[in-house]
Motif scaffolding. Structure first.
Motif, mmCIF file in Angstrom:
data_model
loop_
_atom_site.group_PDB
_atom_site.id
_atom_site.type_symbol
_atom_site.label_atom_id
_atom_site.label_comp_id
_atom_site.label_asym_id
_atom_site.label_seq_id
_atom_site.Cartn_x
_atom_site.Cartn_y
_atom_site.Cartn_z
ATOM 1 N N UNK A 1 1.515 -10.671 6.925
ATOM 2 C CA UNK A 1 1.991 -11.918 6.737
ATOM 3 C C UNK A 1 3.097 -12.207 7.569
ATOM 4 N N UNK A 22 22.938 -1.716 -1.563
ATOM 5 C CA UNK A 22 22.354 -2.275 -2.535
ATOM 6 C C UNK A 22 23.588 -3.123 -3.552
ATOM 7 N N UNK A 26 17.241 -6.249 -9.618
ATOM 8 C CA UNK A 26 16.390 -7.512 -9.959
ATOM 9 C C UNK A 26 16.987 -7.876 -11.267
ATOM 10 N N UNK A 44 -5.859 -2.116 -9.875
ATOM 11 C CA UNK A 44 -4.398 -2.091 -10.680
ATOM 12 C C UNK A 44 -4.442 -1.110 -11.674
ATOM 13 N N UNK A 54 0.367 2.515 -3.945
ATOM 14 C CA UNK A 54 -0.872 1.500 -3.257
ATOM 15 C C UNK A 54 -1.646 2.370 -2.021
ATOM 16 N N UNK B 191 -2.075 -6.720 2.853
ATOM 17 C CA UNK B 191 -0.669 -6.792 3.110
ATOM 18 C C UNK B 191 -0.204 -8.267 2.978
ATOM 19 N N UNK B 192 -1.034 -9.437 2.600
ATOM 20 C CA UNK B 192 -0.798 -10.509 2.698
ATOM 21 C C UNK B 192 -0.488 -11.203 1.202
ATOM 22 N N UNK B 428 4.425 -6.210 -11.645
ATOM 23 C CA UNK B 428 4.966 -4.927 -11.123
ATOM 24 C C UNK B 428 3.978 -3.735 -11.369
ATOM 25 N N UNK B 429 3.953 -2.813 -10.499
ATOM 26 C CA UNK B 429 4.483 -2.506 -9.101
ATOM 27 C C UNK B 429 3.913 -3.618 -8.076
ATOM 28 N N UNK B 430 4.884 -4.081 -7.297
ATOM 29 C CA UNK B 430 4.399 -4.996 -6.104
ATOM 30 C C UNK B 430 4.654 -4.467 -4.882
ATOM 31 N N UNK B 431 3.996 -4.809 -3.597
ATOM 32 C CA UNK B 431 4.335 -4.226 -2.650
ATOM 33 C C UNK B 431 4.031 -5.582 -1.505
ATOM 34 N N UNK B 433 4.422 -7.001 2.685
ATOM 35 C CA UNK B 433 4.578 -6.734 3.927
ATOM 36 C C UNK B 433 4.755 -7.952 4.623
ATOM 37 N N UNK B 523 8.607 -3.295 -5.176
ATOM 38 C CA UNK B 523 9.339 -3.234 -6.504
ATOM 39 C C UNK B 523 8.340 -2.285 -7.315
ATOM 40 N N UNK B 529 13.754 -0.927 -5.873
ATOM 41 C CA UNK B 529 13.516 -1.778 -4.787
ATOM 42 C C UNK B 529 13.500 -0.848 -3.642
#
Lengths: 431, 547
Positions: A1, A22, A26, A44, A54, B191-192, B428-431, B433, B523, B529
């Motif tokens: 994006x 840092x 969060x 997931x 990932x 990645x969006x 979470x987890x999240x990635x 880009x 995260x 992070x």
């Protein structure tokens, strides 16, 4: 994006040596339920259960997909007819079609007798599209239809089941050789492809295959049984030297046919002999057969072997007993001999001791005035008499110990001065 | 996957439907032996036979006392919890071990049928219909339940399905199934960040369920839900029945208000009329022998029906507004509206939605009354190849309950505006880009600062003066009623600075904005992070991880 956002230079206060800072974590996350639905959830769950990141998960999925794709690729059809074409083949004279490689012309070299009708049709279509004279002319080439004719001939041949069998029977691309019986190569590696190759001629389906070391005896036996009774459809019409159809007269035709038939029969006979030889060889060197024979032999002669073993054992035991007896006898003899020698030695010693005692006694009598009273000088006759008496005494005394006792008594007498009395007493006692 | 045929079953209150994956790769709903794609949930007992599905529904007028309907409502509930309608048009209900049960007459004898038994009978019927259609054994099925179903109710349904010989792969929630059917938020570009919110409006025969569903990277979260059992397809039918009864009285002077049988007859007819009115502006309504041998024949205009149902439409919108308020979401935050249930086909209903959502995309590309079954079938085909233990493992709390971010994480733009990178309530987890440009020409280093944000208060909704409903007004008044509502996406402002990262040593001489800097923000479940900045052309990168 892509964000419509430009990153500025670091602020002036930023020290050049550090790359990151840092300030705060969060806000503590809350727990919330997600819906266990859809492929993204599955991804997931996969990540969570296998605790993958990932990119790791992506890699796994890609690998799995690739594996699935290769598994599918094997049954992927449609590549027939795409083989590179030999330029020499393209220049073939269509009149010589009998000698062309019918499969290679259609681009089916890798399938050969295994090519299905569907594959043949597809390959033919591709070849026609490529080599049709109209097509060639359209591309500015010469109106050369020689190879197209070859294609059509090959297609005709292969699509006709009778002709295809005739061609397959003599297909030069598939070897007819008999493996070298002295070959040191692994039996299965050597013979499996041979039997696979020969199996195509079987009128009976399915054809049993060689198998491996673990194949059971029954299967192996049925395999050889099948191959000894092999019913081959192999024909040698393709090799006919004379064209009977083109004969001018009926007689000629008959003559040619007869000749062809004889030739075919000869070839067929040769082929059967060849196959027989292969099977014979295989049977001769098959390691499984050897094992089976060994096992059968063992089984058949089990009793005899048992008996023989028992006899052998008994004989061994007897021999051992004899040897033991012999040893005992030798030992006894030895002992006896030793004892005898000892006895002899003792006797000798005794004799010697007796002699010595006698000598001592004689010396004693000589030294002590022949046991005469001290004032009396012994005359020769007295000496003679006294010695005679001593001889009598010695004769009367048996054994070493008595001699010793006598000697001691006499010695004591000498000491005490009454040797003559003791002598006469001893004389009286022993005589 | 011919070896494992799986289906999706939408086991509704009034109707059920069966979704399958067709040979063409599309999901579709199949018809039962009677040709109905919507199989009525009804079981009828007569002197000779026991009926299920369509046949039971056909004989309900003659045999209302021995026809069980809407039993799903009673599933997993105790007798004291439910209100039992006891009149000539409903079967008698008794309490059996505290659970509700039906007392019916079958082959001249009295039988007690418990609610789970009834559900099991119906599910078995559905299962048989599906097997007959597919011509093969069914390896498993995914069922859907409303969001408000309790664990006990789910368990009861699972038991009933298992008793019916169905291998239940999974029980999912109806709005989620619908979202799957609409493929909502599933096309995630790599990645969006895909953050989409849908409003699922499920108007079944007897209830109106609203669910706000969020999809982040294709993972669904139910944000808020509400349901109202007083609105539904049947409440519209009732309005029509009242109208027809009044008309009939006007014509024949016969009052049928208390004649249950007549009302049932009218209801069967007006249901068809109602469905027709969704497509045509006028539809005939004819009821033979309503009472005393008199027939009723008329044409009903759509406008007329809309006028008499105005209150119902208003109620729908009220409920939608209520849910939005409860979820603290503006109408503008809704990206898509997914319509589920046959009643949502009514043009007026969709028009009224425009009052609240003037711009939002209203999805109608899936047959609304088949969406749930299709969604179930889609989920079933996804998990068809899995072992049962794997499915259970994946639906365990450890997996389905994950930490979610509380506040949005983002960067602050040049004008001080907050640009969200990871929105709030992201599992979470999240990635994520993102790609940025460089700000100045000849810049040697870029500075990236990460912030946590806070949502600005929602714009205050203007209270519109409630206008008295004027049913006898002419048509144009309807249009005037529609207010213009300002729709706004929620905005955020920065609060805490989380981290700063600098990527130095950029290639010299690049024009402003020509460099492409890829920022990866990750995260993980332990709130750690990780920020990676990478200049795309030179491949130079810096990676920083919080403690």
């Amino acid at each position: 994006m892509v964000l419509d956002f430009l990153l500025p230079s670091p602020p002036k206060s930023w020290s050049a040596d550090k790359t990151s800072a840092f300030h705060a974590g969060i806000t503590a996350p809350t727990k919330a339920a997600i819906q266990p639905v859809g492929r993204h959830f599955l991804a997931h769950a996969r990540r969570h259960i296998h605790s993958r990141t990932f990119s790791e998960d992506e890699k796994h999925v890609k690998e799995a997909e690739a594996a699935a794709a290769t598994a599918n690729a094997d049954d992927d059809a449609g590549s027939e007819g795409d083989e590179p074409e030999d330029p020499a083949m393209l220049k073939r004279d269509p009149r010589d079609w009998k000698n062309q490689d019918q499969y290679a012309v259609l681009g089916l070299s890798k399938y050969r007798y295994k090519a299905t009708e569907e594959q043949i049709r597809r390959a033919h279509r591709k070849k026609v599209l490529k080599h049709h004279p109209d097509k060639k002319a359209a591309h500015g080439g010469l109106n050369d239809d020689a190879f197209f004719k070859c294609i059509q001939k090959a297609f005709e041949t292969i699509m006709d089941p009778v002709k295809r069998r005739q061609w397959d029977s003599v297909d030069p691309a598939i070897p007819d050789d008999v493996p070298n019986p002295k070959s040191k190569q692994d039996f299965f590696k050597l013979y499996t492809p041979v039997f696979e190759r020969e199996a195509r001629f079987s009128k009976v389906e399915p054809v049993p295959m060689l198998g491996d070391m673990t194949t059971s005896q029954e299967v192996v036996e049925s395999f050889y049984d099948f191959w000894y009774k092999f019913d081959s459809w192999r024909t040698f019409e393709w090799m006919d030297k004379e064209d009977a159809e083109g004969a001018e007269s009926r007689d000629d035709k008959r003559y040619y046919e007869k000749k062809n038939k004889a030739e075919r029969a000869k070839l067929k006979k040769e082929d059967n002999a060849r196959l027989r030889q292969i099977v014979d060889q295989a049977l001769a060197v098959d390691p499984r057969i050897k094992i089976f024979k060994e096992q059968a032999h063992q089984k058949r002669n089990a009793k005899r072997f048992e008996k023989e073993a028992a006899e052998k054992k008994a004989a061994e035991e007897a021999a051992a007993a004899a040897a033991a007896a012999e040893a005992a006898r030798i030992a006894a003899e030895e002992a006896e001999k030793n004892a005898r020698e000892d006895q002899k030695k003792n006797k000798e010693l005794l004799k010697r001791a007796v002699r010595k005692e006698k000598k001592n006694l004689k010396a004693l009598i000589k030294d002590n005035n022949y046991f005469m009273p001290a004032d009396k000088t012994p005359s020769a006759a007295d000496v003679e008499k006294q010695l005679e008496l001593l001889d009598n005494l010695l004769e009367g005394t048996k054994g070493l110990d008595q001699l010793e006792a006598v000697r001691k008594a006499l010695e004591d007498g000498v000491k005490n001065g009454n040797a003559a009395e003791v002598f006469s007493a001893e004389l009286a006692k022993r005589s | 996957m011919s070896d494992s045929v799986v289906i999706g079953i939408n086991f509704g209150v009034t109707n059920s439907s069966i979704g399958i994956l067709g040979k063409n790769g599309h999901f579709s709903v199949i018809a039962n032996a009677d040709g109905d794609r919507m199989i009525p949930n009804a079981i009828g007992f007569s002197d000779e036979e026991e009926f299920c599905g369509s046949q039971a529904a056909h004989q309900v007028v003659r045999n209302p006392k021995n026809t069980l309907q809407a039993f799903r409502n009673y599933l997993g509930k105790s007798f004291t919890e439910i209100s039992v309608p006891s009149d000539a048009a409903h079967p008698d209900m008794i309490s059996k071990d505290g659970a509700p049960a039906y007392k019916v007459e079958f082959k001249g004898k009295e039988h007690i049928v418990t609610v789970p038994e009834a559900a099991s009978k119906q599910l078995k019927h559905i299962h048989e219909e599906a097997e007959a259609y597919l011509g093969s054994k069914i390896a498993g099925a995914v069922l859907a339940v409303p969001v408000y179903f309790t664990d006990k109710q789910r368990e009861e349904l699972r038991k009933a399905a298992t008793a019916a010989g169905i291998n239940v792969l999974q029980i999912i929630q109806e709005p989620v199934a619908a979202a799957l059917a609409y493929n909502f938020g599933q096309e995630v570009a790599k990645n969006d960040a895909q953050d989409k919110t849908a409003l699922v409006l499920d108007m079944g025969a007897t209830s109106f369920d609203i669910t706000i569903l969020n999809s982040r990277n294709g993972i669904y979260t139910v944000l808020e839900t509400a349901h109202d059992v007083t609105i539904g397809g049947e409440s519209f039918d009732q309005e029509l029945v009242k109208f027809v009864a009044a008309e009939f009285k006007k014509k024949t002077k016969i009052d049928v208000a208390n004649n249950k049988k007549s009302l049932l007859k009218i209801k069967t007819s007006v249901e068809i009329t109602k469905k027709n009115l969704s497509r045509t502006p006028n539809a005939p309504c004819s009821v033979e022998s309503v009472a005393e041998g008199m027939d009723y024949h008329a044409t009903i205009a759509r406008m007329r029906m809309e006028l008499m149902c105005n209150k119902l439409y208003a109620k729908c919108n009220e409920l939608i507004n209520h849910v939005l308020e409860k979820a603290k979401i503006t109408a503008g935050a809704i990206d898509e509206i997914l319509l589920v249930g046959g009643a949502t086909r009514m043009p007026k209903f969709q028009n009224r939605l425009r009052d609240i959502f003037p711009e939002t995309l209203i999805r109608t590309d899936v047959e609304s009354d088949e969406a749930i079954a299709i969604g179930c079938a889609a989920q079933a085909s996804l998990i068809a190849g899995f072992e049962k233990e794997d499915i259970e493992a994946s639906t365990k709390e450890a997996v389905t309950v994950t930490p979610h971010t509380v506040k949005p994480i983002g960067v602050v733009g040049s004008k001080g505006e907050f640009i969200t990178i990871i929105p709030d309530h992201t599992p979470l987890p999240v990635k994520r880009v993102f790609e940025f440009g460089n700000a100045e020409e000849g810049q040697a280093a870029v500075y990236f600062a990460l912030f946590e944000g806070e949502q600005d208060p929602l714009p205050v909704k203007e209270e519109k003066p409630a206008k008295p409903a004027k049913e006898n007004d002419d048509d144009d008044s309807e249009e005037e009623e529609e207010d213009e509502i300002v729709v706004a996406k929620p905005t955020y402002h920065q609060t805490t600075q989380l981290a700063e990262v600098v990527l130095a040593g950029l290639p010299a001489g690049a024009k402003a904005g020509s460099l492409k800097i890829e920022a990866t923000v990750q995260v993980d479940v332990t709130n750690k992070v990780t920020i990676t900045l990478r200049e795309k052309s030179s491949g130079k990168q810096v990676r920083a991880q919080s403690a």
